[in-house]
Design a protein around this motif. Structure first.
Motif, short mmCIF file in Angstrom:
data_model
loop_
_atom_site.label_atom_id
_atom_site.label_comp_id
_atom_site.label_asym_id
_atom_site.label_seq_id
_atom_site.Cartn_x
_atom_site.Cartn_y
_atom_site.Cartn_z
N PHE A 161 -2.24 -5.86 6.42
CA PHE A 161 -1.70 -6.01 8.06
C PHE A 161 -0.42 -6.41 7.86
N ARG A 162 0.59 -5.35 7.90
CA ARG A 162 2.10 -5.46 7.68
C ARG A 162 2.89 -5.79 8.66
N ARG A 163 2.96 -6.77 9.08
CA ARG A 163 3.97 -6.79 10.35
C ARG A 163 4.80 -8.31 10.13
N CYS A 216 0.74 -1.25 -0.01
CA CYS A 216 0.19 -0.06 -0.01
C CYS A 216 0.96 1.18 0.03
N GLN A 217 0.32 2.20 -0.74
CA GLN A 217 1.18 3.62 -0.61
C GLN A 217 1.49 4.18 0.63
N ASP A 218 0.39 4.04 1.55
CA ASP A 218 0.51 4.28 2.88
C ASP A 218 1.21 3.39 3.66
N LYS A 244 -13.59 2.65 5.95
CA LYS A 244 -12.80 3.65 5.99
C LYS A 244 -11.40 3.09 6.48
N GLY A 245 -11.46 2.01 7.10
CA GLY A 245 -10.10 1.49 7.50
C GLY A 245 -9.57 0.25 6.67
N CYS A 246 -10.13 0.39 5.31
CA CYS A 246 -9.96 -0.81 4.37
C CYS A 246 -10.21 -2.18 4.88
N SER A 247 -11.59 -2.32 5.17
CA SER A 247 -11.90 -3.58 5.46
C SER A 247 -11.73 -4.63 4.27
N GLY A 255 -2.42 5.35 8.08
CA GLY A 255 -3.15 6.41 8.75
C GLY A 255 -4.85 6.11 8.58
N GLY A 256 -4.99 5.36 7.46
CA GLY A 256 -6.75 5.41 7.45
C GLY A 256 -7.12 4.61 8.32
N CYS A 257 -6.47 3.24 8.70
CA CYS A 257 -6.91 2.33 9.62
C CYS A 257 -6.53 2.87 11.15
N GLY A 283 -11.85 8.25 -4.14
CA GLY A 283 -11.14 7.79 -2.92
C GLY A 283 -11.74 6.54 -2.41
N LYS A 284 -11.55 6.44 -0.97
CA LYS A 284 -12.15 5.18 -0.47
C LYS A 284 -12.75 5.55 0.69
N GLY A 285 -13.93 4.65 1.29
CA GLY A 285 -14.79 4.97 2.36
C GLY A 285 -15.79 5.80 2.22
S1 SF4 Z 1 -6.08 1.67 5.58
FE1 SF4 Z 1 -5.97 1.21 3.44
S2 SF4 Z 1 -4.81 2.98 2.56
FE2 SF4 Z 1 -4.46 2.82 4.74
S3 SF4 Z 1 -2.46 1.47 5.00
FE3 SF4 Z 1 -4.40 0.42 5.02
S4 SF4 Z 1 -4.82 -0.37 2.96
FE4 SF4 Z 1 -3.38 1.02 2.70
#
Ligand code: SF4
Length: 513
Positions: free
Chosen positions: A278-280, A63-65, A186-189, A144-146, A424-426
């Motif tokens: 979910f990057r860990r 993800c770009q974020d 909004k948190g990319c479910s 940030g979104g989540c 956008g998203k959400g």
């Molecule tokens: S909430 Fe969405 S945009 Fe933000 S880090 Fe997660 S996948 Fe990427």
């Protein structure tokens, strides 16, 4: 000192940003298999799966974020933490230079971006000592979104659709369900939640985030909390919020709960929501060389199993193809649920650009334009063209950001500049919906986190304005081709987001009792 330490940390950062761990992949694969083919959620999950595969194939950011890098480190007694902290900071700056992390560290007073992910409070590094000889480093990249959908409840509390949550495990259950419902897409479910029961306001949030380091398939050693986790997972998907809040069968892929002692007067339930990206990851390092001796969460002997065994997002022929700039007639012919494929010019704009446009003229003509809520990862590189050379920009990751932050500005910007489509998203709120109806515009929901997938739809970077805001916040002038998104708010006053929130609220009432 440890000659391989910095390189090991760099490897950990790159792997974390580009390659989802096996437990998350497995959960996402199950999610994909649960949604009937052709539904909005199934289409979203197919794009997500394709994106996960693309990221690992090309070592690009999933993800770009790339979030707030948060390191949890255990060291043997006597380890030099000051030196390690410095090495970690250098590895973070190097990963940013290589485009594996987006520059995400912003001065909270001036708004300027440090450009290297270093600054007061970033990255977050926590040290602890342990009795082992090795060093353990765990890293989570939470965007940030989540992060914005995290929630903390001071119990007892009255909750919409659920009634009173008491200071009991049933009260905790209601708080978790409420947090997931409130997050919608909004948190990319589908996401995962880490929960802390107790502590104080600060330790509760920290402890909730720490739960996200548990494997999705583990079992809580405390049988009371294990039962609560199982009960949440057995009921939460009946909310039918689905991928991206499009409606669907899978809303949550994990729930991990811990407990801390509390003050007699306080009872906090803290919920850390993480998205599907979910990057860990984690590593063990040899304490004399700093070399990696073991990867956590993954067995390196196991090959990476692709998420998709077919082509990924394929066109059905029912998509609406559009070429920007858009007309009033084109936009008003769209309705909620339409899948569009966009081509032509597109401009990015997020928080800083929206605030700027309220008090300044736009640097570009936005009439009929498509405005993309996106903070891409962009790298500068040498370009050789017709015998001449110079530098140019290339977008390496470009998924949508959470749109609701722009709600205070969006209606006015649509009206003032004649924007015809916002991506956008959400989803967005009532003011934007009303402005879309009055002035002829639509909201297109792209698939959150699908940064690699969307980067491939961007054919070139034509220019950039407002670069002084930093690369994520600048206004990038892009040319796109076949960029897919779903109409979730149309120019006739319809909003899929409002519908799903209302429906899922009814489900919440039913499962809350
Ligand atoms: S909430 Fe969405 S945009 Fe933000 S880090 Fe997660 S996948 Fe990427």
């Amino acid at each position: 000192m440890l000659p391989s330490f910095a390189d090991s940390v760099l490897q950990l950062i790159i792997r974390t940003s580009t390659d989802l761990p096996p437990d998350v992949r497995a959960a996402m694969k199950t999610a994909l298999g649960s949604e009937p083919t052709g539904t909005r959620s199934s289409q979203a999950l197919t794009i997500i799966a394709q994106n996960i595969d693309l990221a690992v194939d090309t070592e690009g950011a999933i993800c770009q974020d790339t979030g707030m890098p948060t390191f949890e480190i255990k060291v043997p007694v006597g380890a030099n933490q000051i030196w390690m902290r410095q090495q970690i900071r250098e590895a973070v700056a190097e990963a940013t230079r290589r485009g594996k992390l987006r520059p995400n560290s912003v001065d909270s007073i001036t708004g300027s971006n440090s450009g290297d992910n270093l600054g007061p409070g970033t990255p977050i590094i926590h040290f602890d000592q342990w009795d082992e000889d090795e060093i353990e480093i765990k890293l989570i990249l939470k965007g940030g979104g989540c992060e914005n959908t995290n929630a903390q409840y001071s119990v007892p509390v009255e909750l919409p659709h659920l009634g009173r949550a008491d200071r009991t495990l049933d009260g905790v259950r209601k708080c978790i369900l409420h947090a997931v419902w409130q997050a919608q897409g909004k948190g990319c479910s589908p996401g995962a939640v880490g929960v802390s029961v107790g502590g104080d306001r600060t330790s509760g949030y920290l402890h909730a985030k720490e739960q996200l380091f548990r494997s999705l398939d583990d079992v809580n050693p405390d049988p009371r909390l294990a039962a609560l986790e199982a009960s949440i997972m057995a009921s939460v998907n009946k909310l039918e919020i689905g991928a991206m809040g499009f409606g669907g069968k899978v809303t949550l892929i994990g729930c991990k709960i811990g407990a801390l002692n509390r003050l007699p007067a306080s009872f906090f339930v803290s919920v850390a929501y993480d998205c599907w990206a979910f990057r860990r990851l984690g590593v063990h390092l040899d304490s004399s060389s700093g070399a990696i001796t073991k990867w956590l969460y993954r067995d390196p002997a196991h090959p990476i199993i692709p998420m998709l065994d077919q082509a990924g997002f394929t066109r059905t022929g029912r998509e609406v193809t559009l070429k920007a700039p858009l007309t009033d007639g084109q936009v008003r012919s769209l309705k909620v649920g339409d899948v569009v494929l966009l081509s032509g010019p597109m401009f990015t704009g997020r928080d800083a650009v929206h605030s700027y446009l309220m008090t300044h003229e736009s640097p570009v003509d936005l009439r009929g334009s498509v405005l993309y809520h996106c903070g891409p990862v962009v790298v500068k590189e040498e370009v050789v063209k017709a015998g001449t050379s110079g530098s140019g920009w290339r977008v390496t990751a470009a998924g949508p950001t959470t749109s609701i932050r722009e709600e205070p500005y969006q209606g006015e910007i649509i009206k003032r500049y004649g924007v015809r489509a916002v991506i956008g998203k959400g989803g967005m709120g009532a003011n934007t919906l009303a402005a879309m109806k009055e002035h002829g515009a639509v909201y297109l929901n792209a698939i959150g986190g699908a940064a690699q997938f969307y980067a491939r739809a961007i054919k070139q970077v034509d220019g950039v304005s407002l670069l002084e805001f930093g690369t994520p916040e600048a206004m990038w002038h892009l040319t796109v081709e076949g960029f897919p998104a779903i109409v979730t708010m149309d120019a006739h006053g319809n909003s899929l987001h409002q519908d799903i929130e209302r429906e899922s609220g009814r489900h919440l009432e039913a499962i809350g009792v």
